[in-house]
Design a protein around this motif. Structure first.
Motif, mmCIF file in Angstrom:
data_model
loop_
_atom_site.group_PDB
_atom_site.id
_atom_site.type_symbol
_atom_site.label_atom_id
_atom_site.label_comp_id
_atom_site.label_asym_id
_atom_site.label_seq_id
_atom_site.Cartn_x
_atom_site.Cartn_y
_atom_site.Cartn_z
ATOM 1 N N GLN A 2 0.898 -1.317 0.017
ATOM 2 C CA GLN A 2 0.117 0.032 0.145
ATOM 3 C C GLN A 2 0.867 1.102 -0.043
ATOM 4 N N LEU A 3 0.470 2.181 -0.621
ATOM 5 C CA LEU A 3 1.127 3.636 -0.913
ATOM 6 C C LEU A 3 0.194 4.524 -0.185
ATOM 7 N N GLN A 4 0.735 5.504 0.437
ATOM 8 C CA GLN A 4 0.044 6.737 0.965
ATOM 9 C C GLN A 4 0.815 7.820 0.566
ATOM 10 N N ALA A 5 -0.058 8.672 -0.444
ATOM 11 C CA ALA A 5 0.736 9.978 -0.746
ATOM 12 C C ALA A 5 -0.135 11.099 -0.127
ATOM 13 N N ALA A 23 5.364 3.852 1.775
ATOM 14 C CA ALA A 23 5.105 2.434 1.308
ATOM 15 C C ALA A 23 4.895 1.617 2.399
ATOM 16 N N SER A 24 4.214 0.795 2.383
ATOM 17 C CA SER A 24 3.794 -0.416 3.440
ATOM 18 C C SER A 24 5.027 -1.365 3.564
ATOM 19 N N ASP A 25 5.566 -1.650 2.362
ATOM 20 C CA ASP A 25 6.867 -2.572 2.124
ATOM 21 C C ASP A 25 8.103 -1.583 2.322
ATOM 22 N N ARG A 26 8.812 -1.779 3.356
ATOM 23 C CA ARG A 26 9.950 -1.032 3.475
ATOM 24 C C ARG A 26 11.446 -1.769 3.201
ATOM 25 N N SER A 70 13.720 12.039 -4.071
ATOM 26 C CA SER A 70 14.502 11.352 -3.182
ATOM 27 C C SER A 70 13.787 10.356 -2.472
ATOM 28 N N ARG A 71 14.475 9.535 -1.722
ATOM 29 C CA ARG A 71 13.977 8.174 -0.636
ATOM 30 C C ARG A 71 14.652 7.935 0.361
ATOM 31 N N ASP A 72 13.861 7.655 1.430
ATOM 32 C CA ASP A 72 14.619 7.588 2.681
ATOM 33 C C ASP A 72 14.779 5.877 3.011
ATOM 34 N N ASN A 73 15.406 5.530 4.029
ATOM 35 C CA ASN A 73 15.568 4.112 4.271
ATOM 36 C C ASN A 73 14.576 3.415 4.820
ATOM 37 N N THR A 74 13.390 4.148 4.743
ATOM 38 C CA THR A 74 12.204 3.450 5.160
ATOM 39 C C THR A 74 10.987 3.402 4.038
ATOM 40 N N ASN A 75 11.760 3.645 2.917
ATOM 41 C CA ASN A 75 10.962 3.594 1.622
ATOM 42 C C ASN A 75 9.885 4.620 1.413
ATOM 43 N N THR A 76 10.189 5.527 2.067
ATOM 44 C CA THR A 76 9.229 6.866 1.708
ATOM 45 C C THR A 76 10.060 7.773 0.795
ATOM 46 N N GLY A 77 9.301 8.027 -0.191
ATOM 47 C CA GLY A 77 9.521 8.946 -1.459
ATOM 48 C C GLY A 77 9.164 10.335 -1.158
ATOM 49 N N TYR A 78 9.823 11.117 -1.851
ATOM 50 C CA TYR A 78 9.629 12.429 -1.718
ATOM 51 C C TYR A 78 9.826 13.298 -3.059
ATOM 52 N N TRP A 115 -0.160 1.466 -6.748
ATOM 53 C CA TRP A 115 -0.502 2.955 -6.928
ATOM 54 C C TRP A 115 -0.761 3.543 -5.730
ATOM 55 N N GLY A 116 -0.534 4.867 -5.205
ATOM 56 C CA GLY A 116 -1.149 5.488 -4.190
ATOM 57 C C GLY A 116 -2.430 6.165 -4.778
ATOM 58 N N GLN A 117 -3.168 6.690 -3.842
ATOM 59 C CA GLN A 117 -4.259 7.481 -4.311
ATOM 60 C C GLN A 117 -4.350 8.646 -4.893
ATOM 61 N N GLY A 118 -3.207 9.450 -5.052
ATOM 62 C CA GLY A 118 -3.025 10.557 -5.506
ATOM 63 C C GLY A 118 -3.174 11.769 -4.621
ATOM 64 N N THR A 119 -2.460 12.641 -5.038
ATOM 65 C CA THR A 119 -2.567 13.937 -4.110
ATOM 66 C C THR A 119 -2.765 15.186 -5.020
ATOM 67 N N LEU A 120 -3.593 16.000 -4.776
ATOM 68 C CA LEU A 120 -3.857 17.055 -5.846
ATOM 69 C C LEU A 120 -3.042 18.342 -5.417
ATOM 70 N N VAL A 121 -2.190 18.794 -6.649
ATOM 71 C CA VAL A 121 -1.647 20.131 -6.598
ATOM 72 C C VAL A 121 -2.006 21.009 -7.463
ATOM 73 N N THR A 122 -2.633 22.300 -7.000
ATOM 74 C CA THR A 122 -3.104 23.345 -7.480
ATOM 75 C C THR A 122 -2.168 24.399 -7.475
#
Length: 125
Positions: A2-5, A23-26, A70-78, A115-122
């Motif tokens: 699972q991905l949470q954006a 990401a739930s899988d690290r 970038s990405r950290d060691n918990t598999n969280t991307g930025y 895929w994550g659920q999407g986050t809106l940028v305006t």
């Protein structure tokens, strides 16, 4: 997996936002992570991606010099987005692929199965 954006919002042109994708899988090295975006009435497009090894980062031409992934060691991307433009307005999706090569980034959405659920940028002008 699972991905949470998160991190989207409303910003004026020239401003900045930072998107996150947890990401739930690290497992390190398990996945290439990518950001895609989709504007209203347009097809989903590749924005930026990082390889399984974290050694290769790729960007679409329109964001080079403005966005940094970038990405950290918990598999969280930025995705750090600077100098935002109205044309950056879209829903941003993060995605993972386990099929790409160790030092490869694919821009094809079909190669990403999580895929994550999407986050809106305006971005206002």
């Amino acid at each position: 997996v699972q991905l949470q954006a998160s991190g989207g919002g409303l910003v004026q042109a020239g401003g900045s936002l930072r998107l996150s994708c947890a990401a739930s899988d690290r497992t390190f090295g398990g996945y290439a992570m990518t950001w895609f975006r989709q504007a209203p009435g347009k097809e989903r497009e590749f924005v930026a991606g990082i390889s399984k090894s974290d050694r290769k980062i790729a960007y679409t031409d329109s964001v080079k010099g403005r966005f940094t992934m970038s990405r950290d060691n918990t598999n969280t991307g930025y995705l750090q987005m600077n100098s935002l433009k109205p044309e950056d307005t879209a829903a941003y999706y993060c995605a993972l692929s386990s099929a790409t090569g160790w030092n490869s980034v694919s821009s094809r959405a079909s190669e990403y199965i999580y895929w994550g659920q999407g986050t809106l940028v305006t971005v206002s002008s």
